[in-house]
Write a protein that holds these residues in place. Structure first.
Motif, short mmCIF file in Angstrom:
data_model
loop_
_atom_site.label_atom_id
_atom_site.label_comp_id
_atom_site.label_asym_id
_atom_site.label_seq_id
_atom_site.Cartn_x
_atom_site.Cartn_y
_atom_site.Cartn_z
N VAL A 1 0.86 -1.19 0.00
CA VAL A 1 0.00 0.00 0.00
C VAL A 1 0.89 1.24 0.00
O VAL A 1 1.86 1.30 0.76
CB VAL A 1 -0.92 0.00 1.24
N PRO A 2 0.62 2.23 -0.83
CA PRO A 2 1.49 3.40 -0.88
C PRO A 2 1.44 4.23 0.40
O PRO A 2 0.46 4.17 1.15
CB PRO A 2 0.94 4.21 -2.06
N ALA A 3 2.50 4.99 0.64
CA ALA A 3 2.54 5.91 1.78
C ALA A 3 1.32 6.82 1.73
O ALA A 3 0.99 7.39 0.69
CB ALA A 3 3.82 6.74 1.75
N GLY A 4 0.64 6.93 2.86
CA GLY A 4 -0.58 7.71 2.91
C GLY A 4 -1.84 6.87 2.79
O GLY A 4 -2.95 7.39 2.93
N SER A 5 -1.71 5.56 2.55
CA SER A 5 -2.84 4.61 2.53
C SER A 5 -3.97 5.06 1.61
O SER A 5 -5.16 4.90 1.93
CB SER A 5 -3.37 4.39 3.96
N ASP A 6 -3.60 5.66 0.47
CA ASP A 6 -4.61 6.12 -0.50
C ASP A 6 -5.67 7.00 0.15
O ASP A 6 -6.87 6.90 -0.15
CB ASP A 6 -5.28 4.92 -1.19
N GLY A 7 -5.23 7.87 1.05
CA GLY A 7 -6.13 8.86 1.65
C GLY A 7 -6.83 8.41 2.92
O GLY A 7 -7.58 9.20 3.51
N LEU A 8 -6.60 7.18 3.38
CA LEU A 8 -7.25 6.70 4.61
C LEU A 8 -6.43 7.11 5.82
O LEU A 8 -5.21 6.91 5.86
CB LEU A 8 -7.41 5.19 4.56
N ILE A 9 -7.07 7.69 6.82
CA ILE A 9 -6.41 8.19 8.03
C ILE A 9 -7.06 7.56 9.25
O ILE A 9 -8.29 7.47 9.33
CB ILE A 9 -6.51 9.73 8.11
N ALA A 10 -6.24 7.15 10.22
CA ALA A 10 -6.74 6.60 11.48
C ALA A 10 -6.58 7.63 12.60
O ALA A 10 -5.55 8.32 12.69
CB ALA A 10 -6.00 5.32 11.85
N VAL A 11 -7.59 7.75 13.43
CA VAL A 11 -7.53 8.54 14.67
C VAL A 11 -7.47 7.54 15.81
O VAL A 11 -8.36 6.69 15.95
CB VAL A 11 -8.77 9.45 14.81
N LEU A 12 -6.44 7.61 16.66
CA LEU A 12 -6.05 6.48 17.51
C LEU A 12 -6.66 6.46 18.91
O LEU A 12 -6.15 5.74 19.76
CB LEU A 12 -4.53 6.45 17.65
N ASP A 13 -7.72 7.16 19.16
CA ASP A 13 -8.22 7.22 20.54
C ASP A 13 -9.13 6.04 20.87
O ASP A 13 -10.29 6.21 21.26
CB ASP A 13 -8.95 8.54 20.75
N TRP A 14 -8.60 4.81 20.70
CA TRP A 14 -9.35 3.62 21.13
C TRP A 14 -9.48 3.59 22.65
O TRP A 14 -10.34 2.92 23.19
CB TRP A 14 -8.66 2.37 20.62
N LEU A 15 -8.61 4.28 23.35
CA LEU A 15 -8.75 4.51 24.79
C LEU A 15 -8.56 6.00 25.01
O LEU A 15 -7.47 6.54 24.85
CB LEU A 15 -7.71 3.72 25.59
N ALA A 16 -9.64 6.67 25.36
CA ALA A 16 -9.62 8.13 25.48
C ALA A 16 -8.77 8.57 26.67
O ALA A 16 -8.70 7.87 27.68
CB ALA A 16 -11.04 8.66 25.65
N PRO A 17 -8.11 9.73 26.57
CA PRO A 17 -7.39 10.27 27.72
C PRO A 17 -8.36 10.67 28.83
O PRO A 17 -9.54 10.96 28.57
CB PRO A 17 -6.66 11.49 27.16
N VAL A 18 -7.85 10.68 30.06
CA VAL A 18 -8.71 10.96 31.22
C VAL A 18 -9.35 12.34 31.11
O VAL A 18 -10.52 12.53 31.47
CB VAL A 18 -7.90 10.83 32.52
N ASP A 19 -8.60 13.33 30.58
CA ASP A 19 -9.13 14.69 30.53
C ASP A 19 -10.07 14.93 29.35
O ASP A 19 -10.70 15.99 29.27
CB ASP A 19 -7.98 15.72 30.50
N LYS A 20 -10.17 13.97 28.42
CA LYS A 20 -11.10 14.09 27.28
C LYS A 20 -11.78 12.75 27.06
O LYS A 20 -11.56 12.07 26.05
CB LYS A 20 -10.35 14.55 26.02
#
Length: 459
Positions: free
Chosen positions: A292-311
Motif C-alpha cells: 500500500v502506498p505511503a498515505g494509505s490512498d487517503g485513509l487516516i486513522a484517529v487512535l483514541d481507542w482509549l480516550a485520555p482521562v481529561d477528554k
C-alpha cells in the motif's frame, strides 16, 4: 558487590500489559529459552475501573517461568539470578501477609491517577505490581524505587520516600535501587515457578525504563520508541526535570539516572492486535500493507481507542474511505498514525529539551513489523534500528550487574545488547509523511466537537 565474572545464566521476567514474557540469557545476551503467557482480559465492571482479574499477574508469571524452564536446555541450578520487571503505574493493595486485598489496579484505571484513599481496613500495604510480585517471589516487602512516579510520595532527586499523610510510611515497602537484591526465591514461589529455592532476585525499574536498558539506550542523541500497549518516545537524561510540557521525567534503570518520556498513545499496539484479530494474521497484514502506498490512498486513522482521562469523549476512527481501500489500507493507516503521532510527540520533546535526535531505536512488539519500522524511518527522516532485547533482557542485565558478573551497567549493556536490523528513510515517502503529519496534528480540532456531541447523545 565485588566483580566475579563466571559462567551461568540469567533469567529476565517481563510482566507487560498484554502478556508475561520470560527468557533465559547467557552473559553474552544470547537467548537460551523463552516463553510468553497472555494475560486475561481486564475486568471493567464500571466506567473508569480497570482491574487485573483474580491473581492473574502472579499466575501468568508462574506459568511463563515454568514454560521457559521447560524450553531451557540447561539445568535450573545453572541460573544465577532473576531480574524482575513488571507493568508500571499499577497499584496493588495487600493484606498483612502480602496477599491481595483486592485485584491489582491497571495503569488504565482512573484511581491510579488520584492519591490513594484508605477505605478498606483489610489493606495494610500499598505498593506497585513489582512490589506485590516481589512479596510473592521472595516474601520480602521491598521494591525498586524506580517504579514509583505519579501519585506516590517519592522524591525525584533522592529516589526516597517523603512524608505524606495520605499513605503512612508503615504501609509502604522499603525501597532499593535497580541492581540491588530484593531477596531470594521462597519454597512456595519455587513450587509455583519452577525456579530453585534460594535463587537471588534483583530489582529493576519501571517497565519502560527496563525496556530502554535492554534496548541499549544510553545517550541523549538517540530516541527510543517503545512500541507496546502504551507507546512513547524516550531519551536519556542526567537530572530530573520538573514542570516540562512536552515530556515528563521518569526514573531510569541505571541508579540515579533519568529518562525523558514524550506524550504517548494509550492502547497503541493493542489497537494493532485488535485489528489483527478482526482482519487476519499479522504476517498477512504486514505483507499486504507493504504494497500500500505511503498515505494509505487517503485513509487516516484517529487512535483514541482509549480516550485520555481529561477528554473521555474521544473515540477511535477511520476517515477518508472512497472505495479504493481494503483491509491492508486499514492496517497501514493505523501503523502510519502510530508513527506520525509518535514522531510529532518526540519532536515536541526535542524542541523543549533544545536538542535533536540523530538516530531512532524501535523496541517492543511493534519492532517486529518491517512495515512499521520503515514508516518510522520515513516519518522521522532518520535511520531506524530494531532494538530486539526489550524488557526481559533489561531485567537480566540488572541481575547480572547485581551479581557482579560485570563491572557495572555499562559493561553489562555492552556485553549483552546487540543491535538489530537498520531501516533507511525513503525521501519521497518522508515528504508524503511530512504533509500527512500536519494533517494529523490538526485532526482532533475537527473530531473533538463531533465526539463531544455524540457523547451527549449517548451514542
Amino acid at each position: 558487590m565485588a566483580r566475579s565474572r563466571g559462567t551461568g545464566y540469567l533469567l529476565g521476567i517481563d510482566n507487560g500489559s498484554q502478556s508475561t514474557k520470560v527468557a533465559v540469557f547467557d552473559e553474552r545476551g544470547a537467548v537460551h529459552a523463552r516463553a510468553r503467557v497472555p494475560l486475561r482480559p481486564s475486568d471493567s465492571p464500571r466506567p473508569g475501573v480497570v482491574e487485573h482479574p483474580d491473581d492473574d499477574l502472579w499466575d501468568s508469571i508462574g506459568a511463563a517461568t515454568r514454560a521457559a524452564l521447560r524450553d531451557f536446555d540447561g539445568e535450573p541450578g545453572e541460573i544465577r539470578g532473576v531480574g524482575l520487571c513488571t507493568i508500571r503505574s499499577c497499584r496493588a493493595l495487600l493484606r498483612a501477609d502480602g496477599t491481595l486485598a483486592q485485584p491489582v489496579l491497571s495503569w488504565m484505571d482512573e484511581r491510579v491517577s488520584r492519591p490513594y484513599e484508605h477505605v478498606d481496613p483489610a489493606v495494610r500495604h500499598v505498593t506497585t505490581s513489582s512490589g506485590y510480585i516481589t512479596a510473592r517471589l521472595t516474601g520480602q516487602f521491598r521494591d525498586t524505587a524506580a517504579n514509583y512516579r505519579g501519585e506516590w510520595p517519592i522524591d525525584l532527586g533522592s529516589w526516597d520516600w517523603v512524608d505524606d499523610p495520605g499513605i503512612p510510611r508503615r504501609m509502604l515497602f522499603d525501597l532499593v535501587l535497580p541492581g540491588d537484591q530484593l531477596g531470594t526465591v521462597t519454597a512456595d514461589a519455587a513450587a509455583r515457578t519452577g525456579l530453585p529455592e534460594g535463587l537471588p532476585v534483583f530489582a529493576t525499574a519501571n517497565d519502560k525504563a527496563v525496556e530502554a536498558l535492554g534496548s541499549g539506550l544510553g545517550d541523549d542523541r538517540t530516541a527510543l520508541l517503545s512500541m507496546g500497549t502504551y507507546i512513547a518516545g524516550m531519551t536519556a537524561g542526567a537530572h530530573g526535570v520538573r514542570d516540562a510540557e512536552a515530556f515528563w521525567t521518569n526514573f531510569a534503570c541505571r541508579p540515579h539516572e533519568y529518562l525523558y518520556e514524550s506524550h504517548g498513545i494509550r492502547r497503541g499496539m493493542w489497537t494493532v492486535s485488535w485489528l489483527r484479530d478482526l482482519l487476519g494474521s499479522e504476517d498477512r497484514l504486514n505483507e499486504g500493507a507493504a504494497g500500500v502506498p505511503a498515505g494509505s490512498d487517503g485513509l487516516i486513522a484517529v487512535l483514541d481507542w482509549l480516550a485520555p482521562v481529561d477528554k473521555p469523549f474521544r473515540k477511535g476512527a477511520f476517515l477518508g474511505f472512497d472505495g479504493r481501500q481494503g483491509p491492508f489500507h486499514l492496517y497501514r493507516a493505523v501503523l502510519e498514525a502510530i508513527a506520525l503521532t509518535t514522531c510529532a510527540n518526540v519532536r515536541d520533546m526535542a524542541a523543549e529539551l533544545g536538542t535533536g535526535f540523530e538516530r531512532v531505536l524501535v523496541s517492543g512488539g511493534g519492532a517486529e513489523s518491517d512495515v512499521l519500522v520503515q514508516v518510522i524511518a520515513d516519518a522521522f527522516a532518520r535511520p531506524a534500528r530494531r532494538a530486539p532485547g526489550g524488557a526481559a533482557l533489561g531485567a537480566a542485565i540488572c541481575a547480572g550487574a547485581g551479581l557482579g558478573s560485570f563491572g557495572g551497567f555499562d559493561e553489562a549493556v555492552a556485553a549483552m545488547v546487540h543491535p538489530g536490523e537498520e531501516f533507511r528513510p525513503d525521501p519521497a515517502a518522508h515528504e508524503r509523511y511530512r504533509e500527512l503529519g500536519e494533517v494529523h496534528r490538526r485532526l482532533r480540532t475537527h473530531t473533538d466537537p463531533l465526539f463531544a456531541w455524540l457523547a451527549t447523545t449517548g451514542r
